[in-house]
Design a protein around this motif. Sequence first.
Motif, PDB file in Angstrom:
ATOM      1  N   GLU A 148      -2.557  -2.262  11.918  1.00 59.68           N
ATOM      2  CA  GLU A 148      -2.383  -1.306  10.838  1.00 59.68           C
ATOM      3  C   GLU A 148      -3.739  -1.045  10.191  1.00 59.68           C
ATOM      4  O   GLU A 148      -4.489  -1.961   9.914  1.00 59.68           O
ATOM      5  N   TRP A 207       0.841  -1.197   0.000  1.00 56.50           N
ATOM      6  CA  TRP A 207       0.000   0.000   0.000  1.00 56.50           C
ATOM      7  C   TRP A 207       0.873   1.243   0.000  1.00 56.50           C
ATOM      8  O   TRP A 207       2.033   1.231   0.384  1.00 56.50           O
ATOM      9  N   ASP A 208       0.294   2.343  -0.433  1.00 55.02           N
ATOM     10  CA  ASP A 208       1.056   3.584  -0.640  1.00 55.02           C
ATOM     11  C   ASP A 208       1.702   4.116   0.630  1.00 55.02           C
ATOM     12  O   ASP A 208       2.779   4.692   0.581  1.00 55.02           O
ATOM     13  N   GLU A 209       1.068   3.931   1.781  1.00 56.27           N
ATOM     14  CA  GLU A 209       1.600   4.457   3.032  1.00 56.27           C
ATOM     15  C   GLU A 209       2.717   3.594   3.624  1.00 56.27           C
ATOM     16  O   GLU A 209       3.332   3.972   4.609  1.00 56.27           O
ATOM     17  N   GLU A 235       6.168   2.324   4.339  1.00 57.52           N
ATOM     18  CA  GLU A 235       7.379   3.140   4.259  1.00 57.52           C
ATOM     19  C   GLU A 235       8.671   2.347   4.035  1.00 57.52           C
ATOM     20  O   GLU A 235       9.722   2.945   3.890  1.00 57.52           O
TER      21      GLU A 235
END
Length: 116
Positions: A81, A60-62, A64
């Motif tokens: 999460e 997913w984009d978030e 890190e």
Amino acid sequence: MSLKHGPVIIRMRTPDRAAGAHLPSLTSIWRSAEFQEREIFDLYGIKFDGHPDLRRILMWDEFEDFPMRKDYREPDDYEYEPTPHDEVLEKAKQHYPARPAVDGAEALRADVNGDQ
């Protein structure tokens, strides 16, 4: 490639394996390399210079970090999460009454003839 059998394997080494590793993109030669380069970027963090759409494809984009790197450490709180499904589940619970823990259905059994 001239014999046209077997896969084409291209290996490129980077001088530095740190987070800032850059390689030239092969999408200008082989358009089909776009998916593989996005996958490598997403899992290992290697950036491909000249790639037309270098963004995450599996994580997913978030997220890190890069989960396939040797220095990756899993977080302790995977269960907590946030996901889009948590919001959908909470909205669905508002429309349906809570199911009782014991509702009597577990005592019902059908025998072989279909009688109870």
